[in-house]
Design a protein around this motif. Structure first.
Motif, PDB file in Angstrom:
ATOM      1  N   CYS A   1      32.947  38.416  38.367  1.00  0.00           N
ATOM      2  CA  CYS A   1      33.901  39.365  38.927  1.00  0.00           C
ATOM      3  C   CYS A   1      33.171  40.552  39.555  1.00  0.00           C
ATOM      4  O   CYS A   1      32.251  41.117  38.964  1.00  0.00           O
ATOM      5  N   HIS A   2      33.585  40.911  40.762  1.00  0.00           N
ATOM      6  CA  HIS A   2      33.001  42.070  41.426  1.00  0.00           C
ATOM      7  C   HIS A   2      34.021  42.701  42.359  1.00  0.00           C
ATOM      8  O   HIS A   2      34.887  42.025  42.903  1.00  0.00           O
TER       9      HIS A   2
ATOM     10  N   GLU B   1      24.934  53.171  37.388  1.00  0.00           N
ATOM     11  CA  GLU B   1      25.045  52.257  36.257  1.00  0.00           C
ATOM     12  C   GLU B   1      25.646  53.004  35.081  1.00  0.00           C
ATOM     13  O   GLU B   1      25.406  54.193  34.898  1.00  0.00           O
ATOM     14  N   SER B   2      26.437  52.298  34.304  1.00  0.00           N
ATOM     15  CA  SER B   2      26.963  52.830  33.052  1.00  0.00           C
ATOM     16  C   SER B   2      26.685  51.802  31.966  1.00  0.00           C
ATOM     17  O   SER B   2      26.083  50.754  32.233  1.00  0.00           O
ATOM     18  N   GLU B   3      27.129  52.073  30.787  1.00  0.00           N
ATOM     19  CA  GLU B   3      26.911  51.138  29.679  1.00  0.00           C
ATOM     20  C   GLU B   3      27.545  49.781  29.955  1.00  0.00           C
ATOM     21  O   GLU B   3      26.993  48.741  29.596  1.00  0.00           O
ATOM     22  N   LEU B   4      28.697  49.773  30.650  1.00  0.00           N
ATOM     23  CA  LEU B   4      29.461  48.542  30.827  1.00  0.00           C
ATOM     24  C   LEU B   4      29.534  48.024  32.263  1.00  0.00           C
ATOM     25  O   LEU B   4      30.087  46.949  32.505  1.00  0.00           O
ATOM     26  N   ALA B   5      28.995  48.783  33.225  1.00  0.00           N
ATOM     27  CA  ALA B   5      29.142  48.384  34.623  1.00  0.00           C
ATOM     28  C   ALA B   5      27.891  48.718  35.435  1.00  0.00           C
ATOM     29  O   ALA B   5      27.095  49.576  35.050  1.00  0.00           O
ATOM     30  N   LEU B   6      27.745  48.022  36.558  1.00  0.00           N
ATOM     31  CA  LEU B   6      26.608  48.200  37.460  1.00  0.00           C
ATOM     32  C   LEU B   6      27.131  48.253  38.894  1.00  0.00           C
ATOM     33  O   LEU B   6      28.011  47.470  39.261  1.00  0.00           O
ATOM     34  N   ALA B   7      26.579  49.171  39.695  1.00  0.00           N
ATOM     35  CA  ALA B   7      26.947  49.289  41.106  1.00  0.00           C
ATOM     36  C   ALA B   7      25.692  49.165  41.952  1.00  0.00           C
ATOM     37  O   ALA B   7      24.680  49.805  41.672  1.00  0.00           O
ATOM     38  N   PHE B   8      25.773  48.333  43.003  1.00  0.00           N
ATOM     39  CA  PHE B   8      24.621  48.121  43.877  1.00  0.00           C
ATOM     40  C   PHE B   8      25.103  47.853  45.294  1.00  0.00           C
ATOM     41  O   PHE B   8      26.231  47.428  45.517  1.00  0.00           O
ATOM     42  N   ARG B   9      24.242  48.110  46.260  1.00  0.00           N
ATOM     43  CA  ARG B   9      24.593  47.947  47.672  1.00  0.00           C
ATOM     44  C   ARG B   9      24.726  46.461  48.032  1.00  0.00           C
ATOM     45  O   ARG B   9      23.940  45.637  47.590  1.00  0.00           O
ATOM     46  N   ASP B  10      25.727  46.166  48.855  1.00  0.00           N
ATOM     47  CA  ASP B  10      25.941  44.816  49.349  1.00  0.00           C
ATOM     48  C   ASP B  10      24.860  44.485  50.383  1.00  0.00           C
ATOM     49  O   ASP B  10      24.494  45.351  51.181  1.00  0.00           O
ATOM     50  N   ILE B  11      24.357  43.264  50.352  1.00  0.00           N
ATOM     51  CA  ILE B  11      23.291  42.887  51.294  1.00  0.00           C
ATOM     52  C   ILE B  11      23.832  42.595  52.696  1.00  0.00           C
ATOM     53  O   ILE B  11      23.065  42.485  53.637  1.00  0.00           O
ATOM     54  N   ASN B  12      25.160  42.476  52.827  1.00  0.00           N
ATOM     55  CA  ASN B  12      25.790  42.226  54.117  1.00  0.00           C
ATOM     56  C   ASN B  12      26.946  43.220  54.290  1.00  0.00           C
ATOM     57  O   ASN B  12      28.115  42.846  54.246  1.00  0.00           O
TER      58      ASN B  12
ATOM     59  N   HIS C   1      29.774  38.985  31.583  1.00  0.00           N
ATOM     60  CA  HIS C   1      30.035  37.914  32.547  1.00  0.00           C
ATOM     61  C   HIS C   1      31.466  37.424  32.385  1.00  0.00           C
ATOM     62  O   HIS C   1      31.829  36.836  31.370  1.00  0.00           O
ATOM     63  N   VAL C   2      32.259  37.701  33.396  1.00  0.00           N
ATOM     64  CA  VAL C   2      33.592  37.120  33.536  1.00  0.00           C
ATOM     65  C   VAL C   2      33.679  36.651  34.981  1.00  0.00           C
ATOM     66  O   VAL C   2      33.185  37.327  35.888  1.00  0.00           O
ATOM     67  N   ALA C   3      34.281  35.520  35.206  1.00  0.00           N
ATOM     68  CA  ALA C   3      34.246  34.903  36.528  1.00  0.00           C
ATOM     69  C   ALA C   3      35.132  35.596  37.556  1.00  0.00           C
ATOM     70  O   ALA C   3      34.751  35.702  38.717  1.00  0.00           O
ATOM     71  N   THR C   4      36.307  36.052  37.158  1.00  0.00           N
ATOM     72  CA  THR C   4      37.274  36.570  38.127  1.00  0.00           C
ATOM     73  C   THR C   4      37.942  37.844  37.615  1.00  0.00           C
ATOM     74  O   THR C   4      37.884  38.166  36.422  1.00  0.00           O
ATOM     75  N   ALA C   5      38.639  38.527  38.512  1.00  0.00           N
ATOM     76  CA  ALA C   5      39.397  39.717  38.126  1.00  0.00           C
ATOM     77  C   ALA C   5      40.498  39.357  37.137  1.00  0.00           C
ATOM     78  O   ALA C   5      40.822  40.152  36.254  1.00  0.00           O
ATOM     79  N   ALA C   6      41.054  38.162  37.262  1.00  0.00           N
ATOM     80  CA  ALA C   6      42.079  37.729  36.311  1.00  0.00           C
ATOM     81  C   ALA C   6      41.505  37.690  34.893  1.00  0.00           C
ATOM     82  O   ALA C   6      42.143  38.145  33.939  1.00  0.00           O
ATOM     83  N   GLU C   7      40.289  37.207  34.753  1.00  0.00           N
ATOM     84  CA  GLU C   7      39.632  37.191  33.445  1.00  0.00           C
ATOM     85  C   GLU C   7      39.278  38.609  32.991  1.00  0.00           C
ATOM     86  O   GLU C   7      39.358  38.917  31.802  1.00  0.00           O
ATOM     87  N   LEU C   8      38.869  39.450  33.931  1.00  0.00           N
ATOM     88  CA  LEU C   8      38.508  40.820  33.572  1.00  0.00           C
ATOM     89  C   LEU C   8      39.705  41.565  33.005  1.00  0.00           C
ATOM     90  O   LEU C   8      39.549  42.445  32.158  1.00  0.00           O
ATOM     91  N   GLY C   9      40.902  41.195  33.428  1.00  0.00           N
ATOM     92  CA  GLY C   9      42.119  41.797  32.887  1.00  0.00           C
ATOM     93  C   GLY C   9      42.267  41.603  31.390  1.00  0.00           C
ATOM     94  O   GLY C   9      42.979  42.363  30.727  1.00  0.00           O
ATOM     95  N   GLU C  10      41.587  40.616  30.845  1.00  0.00           N
ATOM     96  CA  GLU C  10      41.610  40.372  29.399  1.00  0.00           C
ATOM     97  C   GLU C  10      40.636  41.278  28.658  1.00  0.00           C
ATOM     98  O   GLU C  10      40.552  41.232  27.430  1.00  0.00           O
ATOM     99  N   HIS C  11      39.887  42.102  29.403  1.00  0.00           N
ATOM    100  CA  HIS C  11      38.890  43.011  28.839  1.00  0.00           C
ATOM    101  C   HIS C  11      39.126  44.407  29.405  1.00  0.00           C
ATOM    102  O   HIS C  11      38.376  44.871  30.274  1.00  0.00           O
ATOM    103  N   PRO C  12      40.189  45.092  28.935  1.00  0.00           N
ATOM    104  CA  PRO C  12      40.586  46.356  29.569  1.00  0.00           C
ATOM    105  C   PRO C  12      39.500  47.435  29.548  1.00  0.00           C
ATOM    106  O   PRO C  12      39.405  48.223  30.488  1.00  0.00           O
ATOM    107  N   GLY C  13      38.658  47.468  28.530  1.00  0.00           N
ATOM    108  CA  GLY C  13      37.590  48.464  28.499  1.00  0.00           C
ATOM    109  C   GLY C  13      36.573  48.245  29.607  1.00  0.00           C
ATOM    110  O   GLY C  13      36.095  49.202  30.233  1.00  0.00           O
ATOM    111  N   ASP C  14      36.252  46.987  29.871  1.00  0.00           N
ATOM    112  CA  ASP C  14      35.309  46.658  30.942  1.00  0.00           C
ATOM    113  C   ASP C  14      35.931  46.930  32.312  1.00  0.00           C
ATOM    114  O   ASP C  14      35.256  47.436  33.215  1.00  0.00           O
ATOM    115  N   LEU C  15      37.210  46.617  32.450  1.00  0.00           N
ATOM    116  CA  LEU C  15      37.906  46.899  33.706  1.00  0.00           C
ATOM    117  C   LEU C  15      37.923  48.402  33.976  1.00  0.00           C
ATOM    118  O   LEU C  15      37.612  48.844  35.092  1.00  0.00           O
ATOM    119  N   ALA C  16      38.242  49.181  32.967  1.00  0.00           N
ATOM    120  CA  ALA C  16      38.249  50.642  33.128  1.00  0.00           C
ATOM    121  C   ALA C  16      36.859  51.156  33.495  1.00  0.00           C
ATOM    122  O   ALA C  16      36.727  52.061  34.333  1.00  0.00           O
TER     123      ALA C  16
END
Length: 113
Positions: free
Chosen positions: A98-99, A22-33, A47-62
């Protein structure tokens, strides 16, 4: 945050995922499948729905990509890994927070599917 979003519930720990990192802006967890020996989901805490939306938030994408790289290193994926996202229902996206799927621990085939 979205009250009806599964991954937002993970972020605030209303539901406890199997957290890998985990970081200040992101979370990583194991997939259940899991689809590979290592299969971790990496999400932005915003909360952003898709990668296309995440592109509008470059700090979060990074932050997502940096956390994925950290997890890959921690999981011993020096030989390589795949980082993939599905954008939209037709691409197979089923949770609209987005994940990115971090897949590794075996040789990956191409084309992927």
């Amino acid at each position: 945050m979205s009250e009806d979003c599964l991954f937002c519930k993970f972020i605030v720990r209303d539901i406890e995922p199997d957290v890998v990192a985990e970081s200040e802006l992101a979370l990583a967890f194991r997939d259940i499948n899991p689809q590979a020996p290592t299969h971790v989901l990496v999400i932005p805490k915003k909360h952003v729905a898709t990668a296309a939306e995440l592109g509008e938030h470059p700090g979060d994408l990074a932050a997502v990509v940096a956390l994925a790289a950290q997890v890959a290193q921690d999981e011993g994926l020096g030989a390589g890994y795949r980082l993939v996202t599905n954008t939209g229902a037709d691409a197979g996206q089923s949770v609209f927070h987005c994940h990115f799927h971090l897949l590794g621990g075996r040789t990956m085939a191409w084309p992927p599917g």
